[in-house]
Design an enzyme around this catalytic site. Structure first.
Site, short mmCIF file in Angstrom:
data_model
loop_
_atom_site.label_atom_id
_atom_site.label_comp_id
_atom_site.label_asym_id
_atom_site.label_seq_id
_atom_site.Cartn_x
_atom_site.Cartn_y
_atom_site.Cartn_z
N LYS A 181 0.85 -1.20 0.00
CA LYS A 181 0.00 0.00 0.00
C LYS A 181 0.88 1.25 0.00
O LYS A 181 1.57 1.53 0.97
CB LYS A 181 -0.92 0.05 1.22
CG LYS A 181 -1.96 1.16 1.04
CD LYS A 181 -2.62 1.58 2.32
CE LYS A 181 -1.86 2.64 3.07
NZ LYS A 181 -1.78 3.95 2.39
N GLY A 233 7.11 4.52 8.14
CA GLY A 233 6.23 5.66 8.37
C GLY A 233 6.49 6.25 9.73
O GLY A 233 7.58 6.11 10.30
N SER A 234 5.48 6.89 10.28
CA SER A 234 5.68 7.62 11.53
C SER A 234 5.74 6.67 12.73
O SER A 234 5.20 5.55 12.69
CB SER A 234 4.54 8.62 11.72
OG SER A 234 3.32 7.92 11.81
N THR A 235 6.37 7.14 13.79
CA THR A 235 6.52 6.33 14.99
C THR A 235 5.15 6.01 15.61
O THR A 235 4.92 4.89 16.08
CB THR A 235 7.47 7.04 15.98
OG1 THR A 235 8.76 7.08 15.36
CG2 THR A 235 7.57 6.31 17.31
N GLY A 238 3.60 3.31 13.62
CA GLY A 238 4.41 2.11 13.85
C GLY A 238 4.06 1.44 15.17
O GLY A 238 3.96 0.20 15.25
N GLU A 255 10.30 0.71 10.15
CA GLU A 255 11.27 1.79 9.87
C GLU A 255 10.55 3.09 10.17
O GLU A 255 9.66 3.49 9.41
CB GLU A 255 11.70 1.76 8.40
CG GLU A 255 12.39 0.48 7.96
CD GLU A 255 13.83 0.38 8.39
OE1 GLU A 255 14.34 1.34 9.00
OE2 GLU A 255 14.44 -0.66 8.13
N CYS A 289 13.50 10.72 6.78
CA CYS A 289 13.50 10.16 8.14
C CYS A 289 14.87 10.34 8.79
O CYS A 289 14.96 10.54 9.99
CB CYS A 289 13.12 8.70 8.09
SG CYS A 289 14.07 7.77 6.88
N GLU A 386 10.13 15.44 15.41
CA GLU A 386 10.46 15.38 13.99
C GLU A 386 9.61 16.43 13.26
O GLU A 386 8.39 16.33 13.27
CB GLU A 386 10.14 13.97 13.49
CG GLU A 386 10.70 13.67 12.15
CD GLU A 386 10.35 12.27 11.69
OE1 GLU A 386 9.25 11.78 11.97
OE2 GLU A 386 11.19 11.66 11.00
P1 NAD Z 1 2.38 7.80 8.38
O1 NAD Z 1 2.77 6.89 9.49
O2 NAD Z 1 1.31 8.80 8.62
O3 NAD Z 1 1.91 6.97 7.12
C1 NAD Z 1 2.73 5.95 6.56
C2 NAD Z 1 1.84 4.96 5.84
O4 NAD Z 1 1.03 4.27 6.80
C3 NAD Z 1 0.87 5.58 4.84
O5 NAD Z 1 0.79 4.72 3.73
C4 NAD Z 1 -0.44 5.60 5.62
O6 NAD Z 1 -1.58 5.56 4.79
C5 NAD Z 1 -0.34 4.32 6.43
N1 NAD Z 1 -1.12 4.28 7.66
C6 NAD Z 1 -1.61 5.31 8.40
N2 NAD Z 1 -2.25 4.83 9.48
C7 NAD Z 1 -2.15 3.48 9.44
C8 NAD Z 1 -2.58 2.41 10.31
N3 NAD Z 1 -3.23 2.65 11.43
N4 NAD Z 1 -2.28 1.14 9.97
C9 NAD Z 1 -1.59 0.87 8.84
N5 NAD Z 1 -1.17 1.82 7.99
C10 NAD Z 1 -1.43 3.12 8.29
O7 NAD Z 1 3.73 8.49 7.94
P2 NAD Z 1 3.95 9.53 6.75
O8 NAD Z 1 3.52 10.86 7.25
O9 NAD Z 1 3.39 9.02 5.48
O10 NAD Z 1 5.55 9.47 6.58
C11 NAD Z 1 6.40 10.23 7.34
C12 NAD Z 1 7.05 9.38 8.41
O11 NAD Z 1 7.74 8.28 7.84
C13 NAD Z 1 8.10 10.17 9.15
O12 NAD Z 1 7.93 9.96 10.54
C14 NAD Z 1 9.41 9.54 8.68
O13 NAD Z 1 10.46 9.67 9.57
C15 NAD Z 1 9.03 8.14 8.43
N6 NAD Z 1 9.98 7.48 7.52
C16 NAD Z 1 10.85 6.56 8.04
C17 NAD Z 1 11.78 5.94 7.20
C18 NAD Z 1 12.77 4.94 7.75
O14 NAD Z 1 13.37 4.23 6.96
N7 NAD Z 1 12.95 4.86 9.05
C19 NAD Z 1 11.81 6.26 5.85
C20 NAD Z 1 10.91 7.19 5.35
C21 NAD Z 1 9.98 7.80 6.22
#
Ligand code: NAD
Length: 478
Positions: A181, A233-235, A238, A255, A289, A386
């Protein structure tokens, strides 16, 4: 004398954006059973396409297709699987310009980054893992390595195609099938990747792409027939995913976010360090990130570093992502822009001093100038949270021990940078910094052979390298 740059826009005629997109399930584009959403160009706010929002029933179809495909794909020899991965890698290169333009339009990142960084590393990732597909026995991950099954993968919007490559290439090389996704604001390059899978004759169901927002992501990670969850994605999300899969047999890699320290010692080559600071925080609008969002500069050179940094920031060009001169493109969404503004305003109200070079921002779209905050303390929210935007917090230190203490004073642990001419100091700092990646005299360098991942609230598991294979094989924990 100031230089005037003539605009040099890349043509967007190479991309064919359809008015609407379905889901990619079992090798075909199909209509979703749910609703749809719009994806927009963040530089202009123009609607690009209407995209299907996958429902739970759609996700179920995708997981079933991946399960059926797993039988054939996992029994295929590694050498045969490698042929498909090499073919995909070559097509990614052949269609590189199209992918780069589409990524810049949907995400807002400058074309020089999508063209020279994202797409080449995406192709390199597929080439790299294609090379492993028939050598898994020699990866040092235990005898008779076996795939896990169906991987449910959820990725963010900051590097849409690159995060897809980090997820799909190792999964397929190990013999797994996937349901991926993409993020809701950047679905288009994942859908173009689906076309590339068709072009490569990848067996149906090996890769399935389901578009949608958080609820679609929840359906993917929560599906009972998914064996592996890979999330970037975000902490906060996660943590929610870790709770959702706790007590199941699913293998998980997370991640998450970061708040990297970029540490400049007084013996560092200042001009190179300034380039590293600029690349560390302004690359990809700071939507990174591992961005070097906290500058720790040794007190004796702080004035000099700051004055050269400000001069350099004055030369950064903010604007049209498709212009080849652009250094800083558009912020990915109105929501992200609001967050950057909010945290920056909080920074000022907490007493830090804000500075940005004069810069004309376009009248429509989402924009934020490259910004630094000085007089920042460790307690300030801009030093702890962040921002995920082009905003740098500057702190100072006197001794290496103080630099280590400040760098590690964060809930995150993804990356760090060290600038010094002494090799011994680099080794000492690398051993003390609690970060998954430590760059020395450089920043934001990525190679598919090098594992990437975090400590603490930056998540667990590694992507890239031999370690990246372990995440997709039974019993192979490194
Ligand atoms: P986000 O967590 O809001 O969304 C990430 C993904 O998760 C999206 O596809 C979103 O639709 C989905 N999502 C949202 N809620 C969900 C749930 N409850 N269950 C399953 N999926 C869900 O993050 P974002 O705003 O898209 O991305 C930014 C974040 O990603 C930042 O915190 C950044 O540091 C992190 N990031 C980390 C890495 C790494 O390798 N550590 C790399 C890139 C980005």
């Amino acid at each position: 004398m100031a230089f005037e740059y003539a605009p040099a826009p890349e043509s967007r005629s190479i991309v064919d954006i359809k008015p609407s997109y379905g889901l990619f399930i079992d090798g075909e584009f199909v209509d979703g059973r749910g609703t749809s959403f719009k994806t927009i160009n963040p530089a202009t706010e123009e609607t690009l396409a209407e995209v299907a929002e996958a429902s739970e029933a759609d996700v179920d179809l995708a997981v079933k297709a991946a399960r059926r495909a797993f039988r054939g794909w996992s029994r295929m020899s590694g050498k045969e699987r490698a042929k498909y991965l090499f073919r995909i890698a070559r097509i990614l290169q052949e269609r590189g310009r199209e992918l780069a333009v589409l990524e810049s339009i949907d995400n807002g990142k400058p074309i020089k980054e999508s063209r020279d960084v994202d797409v080449p590393i995406v192709a390199a990732h597929f080439f790299y893992y294609a090379g492993w597909a028939d050598k898994l026995d020699y990866a040092g991950l235990g005898p008779n390595p076996q795939p896990l099954g169906v991987a449910g993968q959820v990725i963010p919007w900051n590097f849409p195609l690159l995060m897809l490559a980090w997820k799909i290439a190792p999964a397929l090389a190990c013999g797994n099938t996937v349901v991926l996704k993409p993020a809701e604001t950047t679905p288009l390059t994942a859908l173009l990747f689906a076309e590339i899978c068709q072009q490569a004759d990848l067996p149906p169901g090996v890769v399935n792409i389901v578009t949608g927002a958080g609820s679609t992501g929840q359906a993917v990670v929560g599906h009972p027939d998914v064996d592996k969850v890979a999330f970037t994605g975000s902490t906060d999300v996660g943590k929610a995913i870790a709770r959702a899969v706790a007590g199941t047999d699913k293998k998980v890699t997370l991640e998450l976010g970061g708040k990297a320290a970029n540490i400049v010692f007084d013996d560092a080559p200042i001009d190179q360090a300034v380039e590293g600071i600029v690349g560390g925080i302004f690359f990809n609008q700071g939507h990174v990130c591992c961005a070097g969002s906290r500058l720790l500069v040794q007190e004796s050179v702080a004035d000099e570093v700051l004055s050269r940094l400000k001069r350099r920031m004055g030369t950064l060009r903010v604007g049209d992502p498709l212009d080849k001169n652009t250094d800083i493109g558009a912020i990915n969404s109105a929501e992200q822009l609001a967050r950057i503004r909010e945290l920056s305003d909080i920074g000022e109200s907490e007493g830090a001093e804000r500075w940005a070079p004069p810069c004309d921002l376009p009248s429509s779209g989402f924009w934020f100038p490259p910004t630094i905050f000085t007089g920042v303390t460790q307690a300030h929210r801009i030093a702890r949270e962040e921002v995920f935007g082009p905003v740098l917090s500057v702190l100072t230190f006197r001794t290496p021990a103080e630099a280590v203490e400040k760098a590690n004073n964060t809930p995150y642990g993804l990356s760090a940078g060290v600038w010094t001419e002494k090799g011994s100091r680099i080794l000492h700092m690398a051993s003390q910094l609690r970060a998954g990646v430590v760059w020395a005299n450089t920043f934001n360098k990525f190679d598919p052979a090098s594992p990437f991942g975090g400590y603490k609230e930056s998540g667990y598991g590694r992507e890239g390298g031999r370690q990246g294979l372990a995440a997709y094989l039974k019993g192979a924990d490194l």
